[in-house]
Write a protein that holds these residues in place. Structure first.
Motif, mmCIF file in Angstrom:
data_model
loop_
_atom_site.group_PDB
_atom_site.id
_atom_site.type_symbol
_atom_site.label_atom_id
_atom_site.label_comp_id
_atom_site.label_asym_id
_atom_site.label_seq_id
_atom_site.Cartn_x
_atom_site.Cartn_y
_atom_site.Cartn_z
ATOM 1 N N ARG A 226 0.845 -1.180 0.000
ATOM 2 C CA ARG A 226 0.000 0.000 0.000
ATOM 3 C C ARG A 226 0.885 1.235 0.000
ATOM 4 N NH1 ARG A 226 -4.957 1.247 4.199
ATOM 5 N NH2 ARG A 226 -3.780 3.095 4.769
ATOM 6 N N ALA A 227 0.751 2.071 -1.048
ATOM 7 C CA ALA A 227 1.531 3.308 -1.123
ATOM 8 C C ALA A 227 0.927 4.325 -0.170
ATOM 9 C CB ALA A 227 1.518 3.843 -2.554
ATOM 10 N N ASP A 228 1.722 4.804 0.779
ATOM 11 C CA ASP A 228 1.258 5.809 1.730
ATOM 12 C C ASP A 228 2.370 6.836 1.915
ATOM 13 O OD1 ASP A 228 -1.394 5.147 2.765
ATOM 14 O OD2 ASP A 228 -0.483 3.315 3.535
ATOM 15 N N HIS A 229 2.010 7.925 2.556
ATOM 16 C CA HIS A 229 2.984 8.993 2.808
ATOM 17 C C HIS A 229 4.008 8.501 3.830
ATOM 18 C CE1 HIS A 229 4.725 12.778 3.983
ATOM 19 N NE2 HIS A 229 4.034 13.396 3.049
ATOM 20 N N THR A 232 3.778 10.308 7.493
ATOM 21 C CA THR A 232 2.571 10.379 8.319
ATOM 22 C C THR A 232 1.955 9.013 8.599
ATOM 23 O OG1 THR A 232 1.258 10.652 6.328
ATOM 24 C CG2 THR A 232 1.974 12.661 7.435
ATOM 25 N N THR A 233 2.572 7.938 8.119
ATOM 26 C CA THR A 233 1.982 6.610 8.297
ATOM 27 C C THR A 233 2.781 5.846 9.349
ATOM 28 O OG1 THR A 233 1.450 6.686 5.950
ATOM 29 C CG2 THR A 233 1.146 4.572 7.079
ATOM 30 N N VAL A 280 7.450 8.272 -0.340
ATOM 31 C CA VAL A 280 6.277 7.405 -0.499
ATOM 32 C C VAL A 280 6.653 5.975 -0.108
ATOM 33 C CG1 VAL A 280 4.460 6.607 -2.045
ATOM 34 C CG2 VAL A 280 5.542 8.821 -2.462
ATOM 35 N N GLU B 195 -4.411 16.388 5.986
ATOM 36 C CA GLU B 195 -3.505 15.953 7.052
ATOM 37 C C GLU B 195 -2.503 14.903 6.575
ATOM 38 O OE1 GLU B 195 -5.303 13.985 10.477
ATOM 39 O OE2 GLU B 195 -3.338 13.141 10.930
ATOM 40 N N GLN B 196 -2.962 13.973 5.719
ATOM 41 C CA GLN B 196 -2.123 12.854 5.254
ATOM 42 C C GLN B 196 -1.810 11.877 6.376
ATOM 43 O OE1 GLN B 196 0.890 15.817 3.469
ATOM 44 N NE2 GLN B 196 0.669 14.315 1.854
ATOM 45 N N GLY B 197 -2.588 11.918 7.436
ATOM 46 C CA GLY B 197 -2.423 10.984 8.546
ATOM 47 C C GLY B 197 -3.804 10.709 9.136
ATOM 48 N N GLU B 382 -8.673 7.540 6.160
ATOM 49 C CA GLU B 382 -7.715 6.460 6.481
ATOM 50 C C GLU B 382 -6.261 6.924 6.449
ATOM 51 O OE1 GLU B 382 -8.266 2.739 4.445
ATOM 52 O OE2 GLU B 382 -10.419 3.087 4.282
ATOM 53 N N ARG B 384 -4.734 8.113 4.083
ATOM 54 C CA ARG B 384 -4.079 7.815 2.806
ATOM 55 C C ARG B 384 -3.575 9.083 2.138
ATOM 56 N NH1 ARG B 384 -5.235 2.663 1.045
ATOM 57 N NH2 ARG B 384 -3.400 3.062 -0.201
ATOM 58 N N SER B 385 -2.338 9.034 1.664
ATOM 59 C CA SER B 385 -1.827 10.135 0.859
ATOM 60 C C SER B 385 -0.636 9.647 0.052
ATOM 61 C CB SER B 385 -1.444 11.323 1.734
ATOM 62 O OG SER B 385 -1.155 12.444 0.924
ATOM 63 N N HIS B 386 -0.178 10.473 -0.859
ATOM 64 C CA HIS B 386 0.848 10.041 -1.825
ATOM 65 C C HIS B 386 0.360 8.781 -2.501
ATOM 66 C CE1 HIS B 386 4.472 12.475 -0.132
ATOM 67 N NE2 HIS B 386 3.473 13.230 -0.532
ATOM 68 N N SER B 387 -0.873 8.750 -2.849
ATOM 69 C CA SER B 387 -1.539 7.577 -3.401
ATOM 70 C C SER B 387 -2.781 8.047 -4.127
ATOM 71 C CB SER B 387 -1.916 6.630 -2.259
ATOM 72 O OG SER B 387 -3.002 5.801 -2.635
#
Lengths: 418, 418
Positions: A226-229, A232-233, A280, B195-197, B382, B384-387
């Motif tokens: 799963r591509a996420d930041h 922030t993940t 990413v 937010e990206q989080g 969720e 989710r970001s950079h996606s």
């Protein structure tokens, strides 16, 4: 006895071809269907023509130079290898076998030797799998075992398809099936090659007589996370495709070491990360596993265990995984008649030789089920190959070319048809 | 109170920009200095002009649209973000902040509001580090902290240098220093961003008021092993750069998990293998480590331990390793005055908000040492970001734009100079 092969001339030709596709750092890059491969084929064609040979190209671009024999209607004795290389490869892998074929016909002319069979020097195209993940394209095409739809659809690192690459090389993809020949056109095939390993160096033998060619199993593995930041993940919520793939790469190494014996090897030479940005978390990772062995069952056990480990890692990390098996071949025995002839030749010439297995794949393994095929190895310094550091001293190449020439003449005497 | 922001118009503009660089699979790709980023900047410039704003581009390509204020000589209140994205990114990261700036000036016109300060909508270029491994290029250029020689020499995945990319975008690399501005030109900078989080989602708050921006340490790691033939090199004799790199990737994950706490993260998002052929043992592997934390000392300890682990793995495997540290930044506090103003605005508008730290880097962090800067976050589904899966419902964006507008008006009343 004194050798008939001209060492200086051989060295001159090796230097000539080493300059085609040369990098400033000393490597050679002539990828399948590249302008550099075409340039090498073109120069070889001119040299063969200058020796009075009739040259032709087949539908996939293989180059043949033919010197007619005295007895009418006999099939050809073929000698050669390939002129393409891996990226940043060496000057011997492939080119040596073709240049040796050129040297053989030069000696035959100088010495006024008329063979019974026609002699054909061949340069097969696209032996290295580096560009499209499929190797021995030219030799497979001549025996009708090339998976053409797969080649046309394959893509190189720049996204160019096999079909596009063929067209860029001036070839018509739809005409490729016409490259297939008939077994009765070929009396035998001989390939001189550097060993690319350390067996001969360690045993201090000048010549390796190849009895079998190990085959490979290739796994194409796609990991979907799963591509996420990346900022922030939190770590526990990640499904990082590259972290999973890294575990799998190590599992390949561990499995081969645990289950294999000396000739068993397993390698991940290609790995790509998507989207491939520093901020990413990788959403996808794809890699290629190459497992080789001379024992088919052991190779199958290793490949099976690797797949089990990959599945377990994916399960534990919550990523999806897809495994395709584009190749899963049996080891290929070469012609016993040819092996015996090479052995007898080495004895007659008093050159220290030993029988051995080839760990690497070669054009000869594809010809072998179709026509008597043999391979002659010369040592590789430190076993280096697929590298700019690949090296064999010129003086160590000459016995190989001499054995090639003499074996060809012996086969010319004994072979009629098969 | 009822909101002044036009939700439909906001949604229409988000859709418009989501189509620029859109893939068929739903992602958006507008890399730094790409034709897609230029297209987005061009469309935004037209929209700002249509609102009667005076637009200009600076030497790195940043877009400014200026609405003059009533009081002569006051510095500008700036609002905006960036229009570039990661590869296969989402529609909100960056674009939301610029589109919100456009919506703000549209509301000001509709409501006949005349501010004291000039209002400037800004679209900074190249915020994402995805293409050249350096981010916030446009905002850094405006405050004179862009490492220009490093950008010009950096290369993207296709081998295009920063200098070439700038020229392809119609920019003159030698003119870039002229993009630097003076602090007295800016009264304050406000950036609205997703937010990206998952903090706001979990806390069920509509607005995040950013007090600090976590910074990152980046390690560029180059592993030098030995390229050898995959079929002929026994396992114990290998110096496989990818196997070593795989262990290092896992060491990053393990170290962050062992030494870090909730906001500590470590990622390898980029890894390249050389020569990258299925039948060649990797001779080189290069990868990028991104470590982030709001605690500078903890981040330093994590980065230090990662480097120790990398060195130990290299030593044990007999490969060479080179580690460069292109970035090692301190967390950046945002303006207390701006934070207070946002908080007061949320209270007045009765919008549930909370103070928080940004795990991701943003243009605002580069402006902050130079002029009062603040950031307003809206929730990300969720996290989710950079996606391509990045998402926030339109109804959840509107409070963010409203707070942005109201904060700007409050700052306009209280700010004179700084």
């Amino acid at each position: 006895m004194s050798f008939r092969v001209n060492q200086d001339r051989l060295g001159f030709e090796l230097d000539r071809f080493a300059r085609i596709g040369a990098s400033s750092e000393g490597g050679v890059a002539r990828l399948a269907f590249s302008p550099e491969e075409r340039e090498a084929l073109g120069q070889m064609e001119s040299l063969l023509k200058a020796e009075g040979l009739a040259t032709r190209r087949d539908a996939i671009g293989n180059l043949f130079g033919r010197r007619e024999g005295a007895a009418p209607g006999l099939p050809a004795l073929r000698v050669g290898s390939h002129l393409d290389t891996v990226p940043d490869g060496g000057r011997f892998d492939g080119a040596l076998g073709v240049i040796a074929g050129l040297e053989v016909v030069r000696v035959l002319r100088e010495q006024g030797i008329q063979t019974r069979h026609p002699i054909e020097v061949v340069a097969f195209v696209g032996e290295e799998a580096a560009r499209f993940g499929m190797g021995c394209l030219g030799s497979r095409a001549t025996v009708g075992t090339l998976n053409l739809p797969r080649l046309l659809a394959a893509r190189d690192l720049r996204g160019i398809s096999g079909a596009e690459a063929l067209r860029q090389a001036g070839l018509a993809p739809e005409a490729l099936p016409s490259a297939a020949q008939k077994p009765r056109e070929i009396a035998a095939f001989l390939e001189l090659h550097i060993e690319q390993g350390r067996v001969l160096e360690a045993a201090q033998k000048a010549i390796g007589i190849v009895t079998d060619v190990a085959n490979y199993t290739r796994l194409h593995v796609e990991v979907i996370g799963r591509a996420d930041h990346s900022g922030t993940t939190p770590m526990p919520l990640r499904r990082d495709a590259l972290a999973a793939a890294s575990e799998m790469v190590l599992a390949v190494e561990e499995t081969v070491t645990a289950l294999g014996q000396a000739p068993s090897v397993g390698t991940v030479g290609v790995l790509r990360v998507d989207p491939g940005a520093v901020n990413v978390i990788p959403g996808r990772a794809a890699f290629e596993v190459d497992v080789r062995d001379i024992d088919f069952d052991r190779k199958a056990r290793i490949a099976q265990r690797i797949q089990e480990r990959i599945a377990a890692i994916a399960e534990r990390r919550g990523v999806e995984v897809q495994v395709a098996i584009p190749s899963d071949g049996h080891p290929v025995p070469l012609s016993a008649t040819v092996v015996e002839t090479i052995q007898k030749t080495c004895e007659d010439l008093d050159i220290p030789a030993q029988k051995m297995v080839s760990g690497a794949g070669h054009d000869a393994m594809h010809i072998a089920p179709f026509a008597p095929a043999g391979m002659i190895f010369v040592p590789s310094r430190e076993g280096r190959s697929h590298s700019r550091l690949e090296w064999t001293d010129l003086a160590d190449l000459v016995p190989g070319v001499e054995v090639l020439l003499e074996t060809l003449l012996q086969l010319d005497k004994k072979t009629t048809d098969h």
